[in-house]
Design a protein around this motif. Structure first.
Motif, PDB file in Angstrom:
ATOM      1  N   ASP A  10       0.810  -1.219   0.000  1.00  0.00           N
ATOM      2  CA  ASP A  10       0.000   0.000   0.000  1.00  0.00           C
ATOM      3  C   ASP A  10       0.846   1.273   0.000  1.00  0.00           C
ATOM      4  OD1 ASP A  10      -2.413  -1.359  -0.131  1.00  0.00           O
ATOM      5  OD2 ASP A  10      -2.589  -1.487   2.050  1.00  0.00           O
ATOM      6  N   ASP A  11       2.150   1.144   0.183  1.00  0.00           N
ATOM      7  CA  ASP A  11       3.047   2.304   0.122  1.00  0.00           C
ATOM      8  C   ASP A  11       3.480   2.607  -1.310  1.00  0.00           C
ATOM      9  OD1 ASP A  11       2.876   2.606   2.843  1.00  0.00           O
ATOM     10  OD2 ASP A  11       4.755   1.555   3.257  1.00  0.00           O
ATOM     11  N   ILE A  12       2.864   1.933  -2.270  1.00  0.00           N
ATOM     12  CA  ILE A  12       3.142   2.154  -3.688  1.00  0.00           C
ATOM     13  C   ILE A  12       1.896   2.756  -4.318  1.00  0.00           C
ATOM     14  CG2 ILE A  12       3.752   1.076  -5.889  1.00  0.00           C
ATOM     15  CD1 ILE A  12       5.031  -1.214  -4.166  1.00  0.00           C
ATOM     16  N   LEU A  13       2.018   3.962  -4.836  1.00  0.00           N
ATOM     17  CA  LEU A  13       0.925   4.650  -5.521  1.00  0.00           C
ATOM     18  C   LEU A  13       1.048   4.341  -7.009  1.00  0.00           C
ATOM     19  CD1 LEU A  13      -1.397   6.796  -5.475  1.00  0.00           C
ATOM     20  CD2 LEU A  13       0.397   8.513  -5.776  1.00  0.00           C
ATOM     21  N   VAL A  14      -0.002   3.824  -7.631  1.00  0.00           N
ATOM     22  CA  VAL A  14       0.010   3.486  -9.054  1.00  0.00           C
ATOM     23  C   VAL A  14      -0.873   4.481  -9.794  1.00  0.00           C
ATOM     24  CG1 VAL A  14      -0.483   1.715 -10.785  1.00  0.00           C
ATOM     25  CG2 VAL A  14       0.346   1.044  -8.510  1.00  0.00           C
ATOM     26  N   VAL A  15      -0.283   5.141 -10.809  1.00  0.00           N
ATOM     27  CA  VAL A  15      -0.991   6.150 -11.589  1.00  0.00           C
ATOM     28  C   VAL A  15      -0.837   5.823 -13.068  1.00  0.00           C
ATOM     29  CG1 VAL A  15      -1.120   8.610 -12.155  1.00  0.00           C
ATOM     30  CG2 VAL A  15      -0.480   7.899  -9.843  1.00  0.00           C
ATOM     31  N   ALA A  16      -1.938   5.825 -13.788  1.00  0.00           N
ATOM     32  CA  ALA A  16      -1.892   5.708 -15.247  1.00  0.00           C
ATOM     33  C   ALA A  16      -1.848   7.123 -15.810  1.00  0.00           C
ATOM     34  CB  ALA A  16      -3.118   4.954 -15.757  1.00  0.00           C
ATOM     35  N   ALA A  17      -0.829   7.410 -16.624  1.00  0.00           N
ATOM     36  CA  ALA A  17      -0.672   8.768 -17.156  1.00  0.00           C
ATOM     37  C   ALA A  17       0.132   8.724 -18.448  1.00  0.00           C
ATOM     38  CB  ALA A  17       0.040   9.659 -16.134  1.00  0.00           C
ATOM     39  N   GLY A  18       0.009   9.757 -19.222  1.00  0.00           N
ATOM     40  CA  GLY A  18       0.805   9.846 -20.442  1.00  0.00           C
ATOM     41  C   GLY A  18       0.035   9.381 -21.655  1.00  0.00           C
ATOM     42  N   GLY A  19       0.700   9.487 -22.779  1.00  0.00           N
ATOM     43  CA  GLY A  19       0.076   9.147 -24.058  1.00  0.00           C
ATOM     44  C   GLY A  19       0.001   7.661 -24.319  1.00  0.00           C
ATOM     45  N   ARG A  20      -0.591   7.335 -25.470  1.00  0.00           N
ATOM     46  CA  ARG A  20      -0.795   5.931 -25.820  1.00  0.00           C
ATOM     47  C   ARG A  20       0.427   5.301 -26.472  1.00  0.00           C
ATOM     48  NH1 ARG A  20      -6.058   6.279 -29.224  1.00  0.00           N
ATOM     49  NH2 ARG A  20      -5.607   8.479 -29.241  1.00  0.00           N
ATOM     50  N   ALA A  21       1.281   6.088 -27.088  1.00  0.00           N
ATOM     51  CA  ALA A  21       2.427   5.534 -27.814  1.00  0.00           C
ATOM     52  C   ALA A  21       3.697   5.612 -26.968  1.00  0.00           C
ATOM     53  CB  ALA A  21       2.623   6.288 -29.118  1.00  0.00           C
ATOM     54  N   GLY A  22       4.545   4.633 -27.136  1.00  0.00           N
ATOM     55  CA  GLY A  22       5.832   4.638 -26.449  1.00  0.00           C
ATOM     56  C   GLY A  22       5.844   3.737 -25.233  1.00  0.00           C
ATOM     57  N   ALA A  23       6.891   2.936 -25.134  1.00  0.00           N
ATOM     58  CA  ALA A  23       7.021   1.979 -24.038  1.00  0.00           C
ATOM     59  C   ALA A  23       7.901   2.558 -22.935  1.00  0.00           C
ATOM     60  CB  ALA A  23       7.590   0.670 -24.576  1.00  0.00           C
ATOM     61  N   PHE A  24       7.607   3.790 -22.558  1.00  0.00           N
ATOM     62  CA  PHE A  24       8.370   4.499 -21.533  1.00  0.00           C
ATOM     63  C   PHE A  24       7.441   4.837 -20.385  1.00  0.00           C
ATOM     64  CE2 PHE A  24      10.187   5.454 -25.640  1.00  0.00           C
ATOM     65  CZ  PHE A  24      11.546   5.263 -25.452  1.00  0.00           C
ATOM     66  N   SER A  25       7.786   4.376 -19.214  1.00  0.00           N
ATOM     67  CA  SER A  25       7.040   4.712 -18.004  1.00  0.00           C
ATOM     68  C   SER A  25       8.048   5.155 -16.954  1.00  0.00           C
ATOM     69  CB  SER A  25       6.237   3.502 -17.511  1.00  0.00           C
ATOM     70  OG  SER A  25       5.196   3.190 -18.411  1.00  0.00           O
ATOM     71  N   GLY A  26       7.587   5.430 -15.756  1.00  0.00           N
ATOM     72  CA  GLY A  26       8.513   5.901 -14.746  1.00  0.00           C
ATOM     73  C   GLY A  26       8.051   5.597 -13.339  1.00  0.00           C
ATOM     74  N   TYR A  27       8.922   5.924 -12.411  1.00  0.00           N
ATOM     75  CA  TYR A  27       8.594   5.812 -10.996  1.00  0.00           C
ATOM     76  C   TYR A  27       9.269   6.957 -10.266  1.00  0.00           C
ATOM     77  CZ  TYR A  27      13.216   3.647 -10.594  1.00  0.00           C
ATOM     78  OH  TYR A  27      14.559   3.390 -10.651  1.00  0.00           O
ATOM     79  N   ILE A  28       8.686   7.316  -9.149  1.00  0.00           N
ATOM     80  CA  ILE A  28       9.188   8.436  -8.356  1.00  0.00           C
ATOM     81  C   ILE A  28       9.453   7.919  -6.946  1.00  0.00           C
ATOM     82  CG2 ILE A  28       8.714  10.756  -7.502  1.00  0.00           C
ATOM     83  CD1 ILE A  28       6.616  10.920  -9.858  1.00  0.00           C
ATOM     84  N   PRO A  29      10.738   7.821  -6.565  1.00  0.00           N
ATOM     85  CA  PRO A  29      11.050   7.380  -5.206  1.00  0.00           C
ATOM     86  C   PRO A  29      10.749   8.485  -4.203  1.00  0.00           C
ATOM     87  CG  PRO A  29      12.962   7.131  -6.665  1.00  0.00           C
ATOM     88  CD  PRO A  29      11.947   7.968  -7.374  1.00  0.00           C
ATOM     89  N   GLY A  30      10.083   8.123  -3.145  1.00  0.00           N
ATOM     90  CA  GLY A  30       9.858   9.083  -2.078  1.00  0.00           C
ATOM     91  C   GLY A  30      11.160   9.437  -1.389  1.00  0.00           C
ATOM     92  N   TRP A  31      11.138  10.521  -0.697  1.00  0.00           N
ATOM     93  CA  TRP A  31      12.324  11.001  -0.003  1.00  0.00           C
ATOM     94  C   TRP A  31      12.269  10.572   1.450  1.00  0.00           C
ATOM     95  CZ3 TRP A  31      12.967  14.520   4.020  1.00  0.00           C
ATOM     96  CH2 TRP A  31      14.280  14.956   4.234  1.00  0.00           C
ATOM     97  N   SER A  32      13.376  10.194   1.989  1.00  0.00           N
ATOM     98  CA  SER A  32      13.544   9.862   3.396  1.00  0.00           C
ATOM     99  C   SER A  32      12.810   8.584   3.778  1.00  0.00           C
ATOM    100  CB  SER A  32      13.141  11.021   4.293  1.00  0.00           C
ATOM    101  OG  SER A  32      13.427  10.741   5.647  1.00  0.00           O
ATOM    102  N   SER A  33      11.660   8.696   4.409  1.00  0.00           N
ATOM    103  CA  SER A  33      10.909   7.517   4.856  1.00  0.00           C
ATOM    104  C   SER A  33       9.418   7.835   4.849  1.00  0.00           C
ATOM    105  CB  SER A  33      11.338   7.115   6.262  1.00  0.00           C
ATOM    106  OG  SER A  33      10.880   8.076   7.204  1.00  0.00           O
ATOM    107  N   ALA A  34       8.616   6.787   4.973  1.00  0.00           N
ATOM    108  CA  ALA A  34       7.165   6.991   5.027  1.00  0.00           C
ATOM    109  C   ALA A  34       6.767   7.790   6.260  1.00  0.00           C
ATOM    110  CB  ALA A  34       6.452   5.646   5.004  1.00  0.00           C
ATOM    111  N   LYS A  35       7.583   7.743   7.308  1.00  0.00           N
ATOM    112  CA  LYS A  35       7.297   8.535   8.502  1.00  0.00           C
ATOM    113  C   LYS A  35       7.500  10.018   8.240  1.00  0.00           C
ATOM    114  CE  LYS A  35       8.597   4.871  11.685  1.00  0.00           C
ATOM    115  NZ  LYS A  35       9.548   4.400  12.671  1.00  0.00           N
TER     116      LYS A  35
END
Length: 139
Positions: free
Chosen positions: A103-128
């Motif tokens: 549950d500490d992973i947020l999944v978002v669908a975003a961006g255009g339809r073409a291209g096999a490029f996605s990403g992830y954003i690491p949080g900073w520090s800790s969940a606390k």
């Protein structure tokens, strides 16, 4: 959520959810603050999202797969100077998850339809220290 810069990953070879997400997990496994267990945001672009959804995967299954496949052994973390202490018996098999729970992973669908490029954003520090917050936006 306070965060690092986005990280991009590319996978044009996989025709299924597991292949796309395995590439993502391999990249994520040693990203960010592996010891702090911060929240992460996955930004899945259109082509990858169609592949994943085509296999019937939902956000819950994505989170579970990513959580299971981004764990590091204590031995790896110690050898790469991310975890303190000397190697101990059992460190090769003792695992530390990248995030505390799926549950500490947020999944978002975003961006255009073409291209096999996605990403992830690491949080900073800790969940606390910083947590992902979502809020519904109404039109």
């Amino acid at each position: 959520m306070a965060a690092e810069a986005p990280h991009q990953f590319y996978n044009q070879l996989s025709s299924g959810a597991e292949g796309v997400l395995t590439t993502l997990c391999d990249d994520m496994r040693i990203s960010g603050n592996v010891m702090g267990q911060p929240h992460y945001a996955l930004v899945i672009a259109g082509e990858h999202m169609r592949t994943i959804a085509g296999d019937g995967w939902d956000k819950k299954r994505i989170r579970q797969f990513v959580w299971e496949n981004t764990q590091n052994s204590h031995a790896h973390l110690k050898r790469t100077q991310r975890m303190t202490g000397a190697l101990q018996p059992g460190d090769e098999t003792k695992l530390r998850p990248l995030v505390a729970t799926p549950d500490d992973i947020l999944v978002v669908a975003a961006g255009g339809r073409a291209g096999a490029f996605s990403g992830y954003i690491p949080g900073w520090s800790s969940a606390k220290s910083s947590q992902a917050v979502t809020k519904e936006v109404k039109r």
